[in-house]
Design a protein around this motif. Sequence first.
Motif, PDB file in Angstrom:
ATOM      1  N   LYS A 235       0.827  -1.207   0.000  1.00  0.00           N
ATOM      2  CA  LYS A 235       0.000   0.000   0.000  1.00  0.00           C
ATOM      3  C   LYS A 235       0.858   1.253   0.000  1.00  0.00           C
ATOM      4  O   LYS A 235       0.491   2.260  -0.614  1.00  0.00           O
ATOM      5  CB  LYS A 235      -0.959  -0.016   1.184  1.00  0.00           C
ATOM      6  N   ARG A 236       2.021   1.182   0.640  1.00  0.00           N
ATOM      7  CA  ARG A 236       2.922   2.319   0.624  1.00  0.00           C
ATOM      8  C   ARG A 236       3.355   2.621  -0.806  1.00  0.00           C
ATOM      9  O   ARG A 236       3.458   3.777  -1.215  1.00  0.00           O
ATOM     10  CB  ARG A 236       4.145   2.053   1.492  1.00  0.00           C
ATOM     11  N   GLU A 237       3.596   1.581  -1.591  1.00  0.00           N
ATOM     12  CA  GLU A 237       3.975   1.778  -2.992  1.00  0.00           C
ATOM     13  C   GLU A 237       2.828   2.418  -3.784  1.00  0.00           C
ATOM     14  O   GLU A 237       3.068   3.288  -4.621  1.00  0.00           O
ATOM     15  CB  GLU A 237       4.395   0.454  -3.628  1.00  0.00           C
ATOM     16  N   CYS A 238       1.597   1.999  -3.504  1.00  0.00           N
ATOM     17  CA  CYS A 238       0.434   2.623  -4.163  1.00  0.00           C
ATOM     18  C   CYS A 238       0.358   4.104  -3.808  1.00  0.00           C
ATOM     19  O   CYS A 238       0.133   4.952  -4.681  1.00  0.00           O
ATOM     20  CB  CYS A 238      -0.870   1.936  -3.736  1.00  0.00           C
ATOM     21  N   ASN A 239       0.520   4.405  -2.533  1.00  0.00           N
ATOM     22  CA  ASN A 239       0.461   5.792  -2.079  1.00  0.00           C
ATOM     23  C   ASN A 239       1.606   6.611  -2.662  1.00  0.00           C
ATOM     24  O   ASN A 239       1.439   7.782  -2.990  1.00  0.00           O
ATOM     25  CB  ASN A 239       0.486   5.858  -0.553  1.00  0.00           C
ATOM     26  N   LYS A 240       2.757   5.978  -2.798  1.00  0.00           N
ATOM     27  CA  LYS A 240       3.908   6.656  -3.389  1.00  0.00           C
ATOM     28  C   LYS A 240       3.593   7.088  -4.825  1.00  0.00           C
ATOM     29  O   LYS A 240       3.907   8.208  -5.233  1.00  0.00           O
ATOM     30  CB  LYS A 240       5.115   5.720  -3.361  1.00  0.00           C
ATOM     31  N   LYS A 241       2.936   6.207  -5.575  1.00  0.00           N
ATOM     32  CA  LYS A 241       2.541   6.537  -6.948  1.00  0.00           C
ATOM     33  C   LYS A 241       1.599   7.744  -6.963  1.00  0.00           C
ATOM     34  O   LYS A 241       1.741   8.652  -7.790  1.00  0.00           O
ATOM     35  CB  LYS A 241       1.847   5.349  -7.614  1.00  0.00           C
ATOM     36  N   ALA A 242       0.631   7.723  -6.062  1.00  0.00           N
ATOM     37  CA  ALA A 242      -0.333   8.827  -6.008  1.00  0.00           C
ATOM     38  C   ALA A 242       0.372  10.133  -5.654  1.00  0.00           C
ATOM     39  O   ALA A 242       0.122  11.169  -6.290  1.00  0.00           O
ATOM     40  CB  ALA A 242      -1.432   8.515  -5.001  1.00  0.00           C
ATOM     41  N   TRP A 243       1.260  10.114  -4.654  1.00  0.00           N
ATOM     42  CA  TRP A 243       1.967  11.328  -4.258  1.00  0.00           C
ATOM     43  C   TRP A 243       2.893  11.830  -5.354  1.00  0.00           C
ATOM     44  O   TRP A 243       3.061  13.047  -5.524  1.00  0.00           O
ATOM     45  CB  TRP A 243       2.737  11.100  -2.950  1.00  0.00           C
ATOM     46  N   GLN A 244       3.478  10.933  -6.116  1.00  0.00           N
ATOM     47  CA  GLN A 244       4.318  11.359  -7.241  1.00  0.00           C
ATOM     48  C   GLN A 244       3.480  12.132  -8.250  1.00  0.00           C
ATOM     49  O   GLN A 244       3.927  13.143  -8.798  1.00  0.00           O
ATOM     50  CB  GLN A 244       4.978  10.152  -7.901  1.00  0.00           C
ATOM     51  N   GLN A 245       2.285  11.663  -8.496  1.00  0.00           N
ATOM     52  CA  GLN A 245       1.395  12.348  -9.429  1.00  0.00           C
ATOM     53  C   GLN A 245       0.972  13.715  -8.882  1.00  0.00           C
ATOM     54  O   GLN A 245       0.911  14.697  -9.625  1.00  0.00           O
ATOM     55  CB  GLN A 245       0.165  11.491  -9.732  1.00  0.00           C
ATOM     56  N   ILE A 246       0.690  13.767  -7.600  1.00  0.00           N
ATOM     57  CA  ILE A 246       0.300  15.043  -6.984  1.00  0.00           C
ATOM     58  C   ILE A 246       1.439  16.040  -7.081  1.00  0.00           C
ATOM     59  O   ILE A 246       1.237  17.205  -7.469  1.00  0.00           O
ATOM     60  CB  ILE A 246      -0.130  14.818  -5.516  1.00  0.00           C
ATOM     61  N   ARG A 247       2.654  15.597  -6.769  1.00  0.00           N
ATOM     62  CA  ARG A 247       3.819  16.491  -6.882  1.00  0.00           C
ATOM     63  C   ARG A 247       4.031  16.932  -8.325  1.00  0.00           C
ATOM     64  O   ARG A 247       4.340  18.096  -8.592  1.00  0.00           O
ATOM     65  CB  ARG A 247       5.071  15.808  -6.333  1.00  0.00           C
ATOM     66  N   ARG A 248       3.854  16.012  -9.239  1.00  0.00           N
ATOM     67  CA  ARG A 248       4.008  16.332 -10.659  1.00  0.00           C
ATOM     68  C   ARG A 248       3.044  17.453 -11.057  1.00  0.00           C
ATOM     69  O   ARG A 248       3.426  18.410 -11.734  1.00  0.00           O
ATOM     70  CB  ARG A 248       3.741  15.090 -11.504  1.00  0.00           C
ATOM     71  N   ALA A 249       1.820  17.348 -10.603  1.00  0.00           N
ATOM     72  CA  ALA A 249       0.809  18.349 -10.958  1.00  0.00           C
ATOM     73  C   ALA A 249       1.083  19.692 -10.287  1.00  0.00           C
ATOM     74  O   ALA A 249       0.831  20.743 -10.878  1.00  0.00           O
ATOM     75  CB  ALA A 249      -0.577  17.844 -10.568  1.00  0.00           C
ATOM     76  N   LYS A 250       1.619  19.676  -9.079  1.00  0.00           N
ATOM     77  CA  LYS A 250       1.876  20.924  -8.356  1.00  0.00           C
ATOM     78  C   LYS A 250       3.127  21.642  -8.853  1.00  0.00           C
ATOM     79  O   LYS A 250       3.209  22.854  -8.779  1.00  0.00           O
ATOM     80  CB  LYS A 250       2.001  20.654  -6.863  1.00  0.00           C
ATOM     81  N   GLU A 251       4.092  20.886  -9.328  1.00  0.00           N
ATOM     82  CA  GLU A 251       5.369  21.476  -9.712  1.00  0.00           C
ATOM     83  C   GLU A 251       5.406  21.956 -11.155  1.00  0.00           C
ATOM     84  O   GLU A 251       6.300  22.695 -11.534  1.00  0.00           O
ATOM     85  CB  GLU A 251       6.498  20.470  -9.482  1.00  0.00           C
TER      86      GLU A 251
END
Length: 142
Positions: free
Chosen positions: A63-79
Amino acid sequence: MRNISCIITLLFAICISTQAQRPRLTKDEFRTKQEEFITKKAGLTQKEAAKFFPLYFELQEKKRECNKKAWQQIRRAKENKLSEKEYSEVVEDIIKARIESDKLDLEYLYKYKEFLSPKKIFELQDAEMMFHRELLKPHRRP
């Protein structure tokens, strides 16, 4: 299951961010405290705990890996300045990561049912939520 997963993920993220204000627990120390608390609150036998926790921690890593994917996408969108199409892809990828996490919860539920009763599984979920609430207590505002 999905709501529980989201709550646990949110609480875990909050706990990690608040650890900066206190001495940090190592991953092993955190897991030891978690295992002791959940075992006691859910009333697990040693045999049940020996079967449950390896699966539980395996699930948490996945689940940590799933969450990591989601956070990477969020950072991508914010940056970055993204196009509407790219934002659409980001939102979809975040939702897919959440669905993947929920599917893992269901997969492991079936594994737990091989050696635990549904009532015991419910007690485990309740104990897990209580553990996270206890972690947050020192950070609540009066």
